[in-house]
Scaffold this motif. Structure first.
Motif, PDB file in Angstrom:
ATOM      1  N   GLY A  58       2.308   4.432  -3.847  1.00 23.23           N
ATOM      2  CA  GLY A  58       1.896   4.636  -5.243  1.00 23.23           C
ATOM      3  C   GLY A  58       2.990   4.278  -6.240  1.00 23.23           C
ATOM      4  N   PRO A  59       4.155   4.949  -6.161  1.00 20.28           N
ATOM      5  CA  PRO A  59       5.229   4.658  -7.137  1.00 20.28           C
ATOM      6  C   PRO A  59       5.772   3.228  -7.051  1.00 20.28           C
ATOM      7  CG  PRO A  59       5.709   6.669  -5.893  1.00 20.28           C
ATOM      8  CD  PRO A  59       4.498   6.058  -5.277  1.00 20.28           C
ATOM      9  N   LEU A  60       5.462   2.523  -5.951  1.00 20.88           N
ATOM     10  CA  LEU A  60       6.002   1.162  -5.785  1.00 20.88           C
ATOM     11  C   LEU A  60       4.948   0.074  -6.025  1.00 20.88           C
ATOM     12  CD1 LEU A  60       8.091   1.637  -2.517  1.00 20.88           C
ATOM     13  CD2 LEU A  60       8.994   1.288  -4.800  1.00 20.88           C
ATOM     14  N   GLU A  61       3.749   0.524  -6.363  1.00 21.40           N
ATOM     15  CA  GLU A  61       2.614  -0.400  -6.493  1.00 21.40           C
ATOM     16  C   GLU A  61       2.955  -1.654  -7.309  1.00 21.40           C
ATOM     17  OE1 GLU A  61      -0.939   1.428  -5.695  1.00 21.40           O
ATOM     18  OE2 GLU A  61      -0.831  -0.555  -4.762  1.00 21.40           O
ATOM     19  N   HIS A  62       3.609  -1.449  -8.459  1.00 19.70           N
ATOM     20  CA  HIS A  62       3.915  -2.591  -9.335  1.00 19.70           C
ATOM     21  C   HIS A  62       4.842  -3.604  -8.646  1.00 19.70           C
ATOM     22  CE1 HIS A  62       7.069   0.363  -9.904  1.00 19.70           C
ATOM     23  NE2 HIS A  62       7.847  -0.560 -10.413  1.00 19.70           N
ATOM     24  N   CYS A  63       5.735  -3.120  -7.777  1.00 24.21           N
ATOM     25  CA  CYS A  63       6.661  -4.036  -7.071  1.00 24.21           C
ATOM     26  C   CYS A  63       5.918  -4.851  -6.021  1.00 24.21           C
ATOM     27  CB  CYS A  63       7.757  -3.267  -6.348  1.00 24.21           C
ATOM     28  SG  CYS A  63       8.665  -2.198  -7.422  1.00 24.21           S
ATOM     29  N   PHE A  64       4.980  -4.187  -5.339  1.00 18.70           N
ATOM     30  CA  PHE A  64       4.215  -4.896  -4.307  1.00 18.70           C
ATOM     31  C   PHE A  64       3.457  -6.058  -4.914  1.00 18.70           C
ATOM     32  CE2 PHE A  64       4.325  -0.801  -1.882  1.00 18.70           C
ATOM     33  CZ  PHE A  64       5.140  -1.299  -0.892  1.00 18.70           C
ATOM     34  N   GLU A  65       2.958  -5.815  -6.124  1.00 21.39           N
ATOM     35  CA  GLU A  65       2.205  -6.861  -6.804  1.00 21.39           C
ATOM     36  C   GLU A  65       3.099  -8.090  -6.994  1.00 21.39           C
ATOM     37  OE1 GLU A  65      -1.275  -6.467 -10.109  1.00 21.39           O
ATOM     38  OE2 GLU A  65       0.002  -4.785  -9.571  1.00 21.39           O
ATOM     39  N   GLN A  66       4.348  -7.832  -7.397  1.00 22.78           N
ATOM     40  CA  GLN A  66       5.298  -8.927  -7.626  1.00 22.78           C
ATOM     41  C   GLN A  66       5.597  -9.703  -6.344  1.00 22.78           C
ATOM     42  OE1 GLN A  66       8.734  -7.139  -9.414  1.00 22.78           O
ATOM     43  NE2 GLN A  66       7.663  -6.736 -11.336  1.00 22.78           N
ATOM     44  N   ILE A  67       5.756  -8.979  -5.227  1.00 24.82           N
ATOM     45  CA  ILE A  67       6.116  -9.699  -3.996  1.00 24.82           C
ATOM     46  C   ILE A  67       4.874 -10.095  -3.184  1.00 24.82           C
ATOM     47  CG2 ILE A  67       8.460  -8.754  -3.785  1.00 24.82           C
ATOM     48  CD1 ILE A  67       7.389  -6.835  -1.632  1.00 24.82           C
ATOM     49  N   GLY A  68       3.694  -9.890  -3.783  1.00 28.07           N
ATOM     50  CA  GLY A  68       2.451 -10.344  -3.164  1.00 28.07           C
ATOM     51  C   GLY A  68       2.015  -9.526  -1.958  1.00 28.07           C
ATOM     52  N   HIS A  69       2.407  -8.258  -1.927  1.00 29.38           N
ATOM     53  CA  HIS A  69       2.062  -7.428  -0.776  1.00 29.38           C
ATOM     54  C   HIS A  69       1.142  -6.265  -1.148  1.00 29.38           C
ATOM     55  CE1 HIS A  69       4.173  -8.795   2.770  1.00 29.38           C
ATOM     56  NE2 HIS A  69       5.207  -9.105   2.025  1.00 29.38           N
ATOM     57  N   GLU A  71      -2.037  -5.527  -1.471  1.00 30.84           N
ATOM     58  CA  GLU A  71      -3.149  -5.068  -0.625  1.00 30.84           C
ATOM     59  C   GLU A  71      -2.753  -4.950   0.850  1.00 30.84           C
ATOM     60  OE1 GLU A  71      -5.804  -3.807  -1.847  1.00 30.84           O
ATOM     61  OE2 GLU A  71      -5.189  -4.406  -3.861  1.00 30.84           O
ATOM     62  N   THR A  72      -1.682  -5.669   1.224  1.00 32.33           N
ATOM     63  CA  THR A  72      -1.343  -5.774   2.647  1.00 32.33           C
ATOM     64  C   THR A  72      -1.179  -4.431   3.343  1.00 32.33           C
ATOM     65  OG1 THR A  72      -0.129  -7.714   1.987  1.00 32.33           O
ATOM     66  CG2 THR A  72       0.184  -6.992   4.239  1.00 32.33           C
ATOM     67  N   PHE A  73      -0.469  -3.511   2.715  1.00 30.87           N
ATOM     68  CA  PHE A  73      -0.160  -2.262   3.413  1.00 30.87           C
ATOM     69  C   PHE A  73      -1.392  -1.381   3.579  1.00 30.87           C
ATOM     70  CE2 PHE A  73       3.937  -3.912   2.432  1.00 30.87           C
ATOM     71  CZ  PHE A  73       4.601  -3.681   3.620  1.00 30.87           C
ATOM     72  N   HIS A  74      -2.225  -1.320   2.541  1.00 30.98           N
ATOM     73  CA  HIS A  74      -3.489  -0.579   2.670  1.00 30.98           C
ATOM     74  C   HIS A  74      -4.334  -1.211   3.782  1.00 30.98           C
ATOM     75  CE1 HIS A  74      -2.703   1.764  -0.858  1.00 30.98           C
ATOM     76  NE2 HIS A  74      -2.587   0.698  -1.601  1.00 30.98           N
ATOM     77  N   GLN A  75      -4.390  -2.545   3.740  1.00 34.33           N
ATOM     78  CA  GLN A  75      -5.203  -3.281   4.720  1.00 34.33           C
ATOM     79  C   GLN A  75      -4.737  -3.028   6.143  1.00 34.33           C
ATOM     80  OE1 GLN A  75      -5.239  -7.494   3.950  1.00 34.33           O
ATOM     81  NE2 GLN A  75      -6.579  -7.202   2.184  1.00 34.33           N
ATOM     82  N   GLU A  76      -3.418  -3.069   6.338  1.00 27.05           N
ATOM     83  CA  GLU A  76      -2.891  -2.852   7.684  1.00 27.05           C
ATOM     84  C   GLU A  76      -3.209  -1.448   8.178  1.00 27.05           C
ATOM     85  OE1 GLU A  76       0.633  -6.199   7.545  1.00 27.05           O
ATOM     86  OE2 GLU A  76       1.228  -4.106   7.772  1.00 27.05           O
ATOM     87  N   HIS A  77      -3.097  -0.451   7.301  1.00 24.74           N
ATOM     88  CA  HIS A  77      -3.472   0.920   7.686  1.00 24.74           C
ATOM     89  C   HIS A  77      -4.931   0.939   8.158  1.00 24.74           C
ATOM     90  CE1 HIS A  77      -0.192   3.091   5.063  1.00 24.74           C
ATOM     91  NE2 HIS A  77       0.297   2.547   6.147  1.00 24.74           N
ATOM     92  N   GLU A  78      -5.781   0.256   7.390  1.00 20.52           N
ATOM     93  CA  GLU A  78      -7.212   0.261   7.722  1.00 20.52           C
ATOM     94  C   GLU A  78      -7.517  -0.478   9.023  1.00 20.52           C
ATOM     95  OE1 GLU A  78      -9.125  -1.101   4.119  1.00 20.52           O
ATOM     96  OE2 GLU A  78      -8.430   0.715   3.089  1.00 20.52           O
ATOM     97  N   GLU A  79      -6.813  -1.599   9.236  1.00 18.53           N
ATOM     98  CA  GLU A  79      -7.054  -2.378  10.456  1.00 18.53           C
ATOM     99  C   GLU A  79      -6.670  -1.582  11.712  1.00 18.53           C
ATOM    100  OE1 GLU A  79      -6.277  -6.626   8.307  1.00 18.53           O
ATOM    101  OE2 GLU A  79      -5.010  -6.121  10.041  1.00 18.53           O
ATOM    102  N   ILE A  80      -5.524  -0.907  11.635  1.00 12.75           N
ATOM    103  CA  ILE A  80      -5.063  -0.112  12.777  1.00 12.75           C
ATOM    104  C   ILE A  80      -6.077   1.007  13.048  1.00 12.75           C
ATOM    105  CG2 ILE A  80      -3.248   1.465  13.587  1.00 12.75           C
ATOM    106  CD1 ILE A  80      -1.293  -0.288  11.778  1.00 12.75           C
TER     107      ILE A  80
END
Ligand SMILES: [Fe+2]
Ligand SMILES: [Fe+2]
Length: 145
Positions: A58-69, A71-80
């Motif tokens: 949550g607190p890092l959401e804006h940074c993930f957007e910058q490095i293009g990640h 959705e990746t972490f939510h997605q990986e949690h869901e895939e596992i």
């Protein structure tokens, strides 16, 4: 304790459990045993991933957007999670084993990525005070659970 240290420590516990599963899943002779392994991993990962999503990502959401990640972490949690659910619905032993092992491999890869990308990012972007406060929230939540 900083939130990064707390989550890293949880990863170590998971690695021990994954070692056990990798050693024993091929020896499990019944579908029920393999499904139990999948259910246990799912229950433990659920709490871990929720904590990460709420306290950390949550607190890092804006940074993930910058490095293009973003959705990746939510997605990986869901895939596992979905691999573990499939293992619990499997009709054949072989198939259940395959799904559990796939989830273990995906989890290790995901943890590694968090440790290489997310934790250093958090340490750079968030202050020690914020990291420690989040760590405190983490420990309070664990106590309540
Ligand atoms: Fe995660
Ligand atoms: Fe994690």
């Amino acid at each position: 304790m900083k939130i990064t240290e707390a989550i890293f420590a949880e990863h170590q516990v998971f690695h021990n459990m994954f070692d056990y599963v990798e050693r024993n899943v091929s020896r499990a002779n019944t579908l029920a045993e393999v499904k139990l392994m999948a259910a246990l991993i799912e229950a433990m990962l659920e709490a871990h991933s929720r904590t990460e999503d709420e306290l950390f990502i949550g607190p890092l959401e804006h940074c993930f957007e910058q490095i293009g990640h973003r959705e990746t972490f939510h997605q990986e949690h869901e895939e596992i999670e979905s691999n573990l659910k499939l293992a619990q619905k499997a009709k054949q032993l072989k198939q259940a084993r395959r799904m559990v092992l796939a989830a273990v491999i995906a989890s290790r890869k995901h943890f590694d990525k968090e440790e290489r990308i997310v934790f250093p990012l958090a340490e750079r972007v968030l202050s020690v005070k914020t990291l420690t406060e989040l760590g405190l929230t983490w420990s309070e939540r664990r106590t309540r659970l």
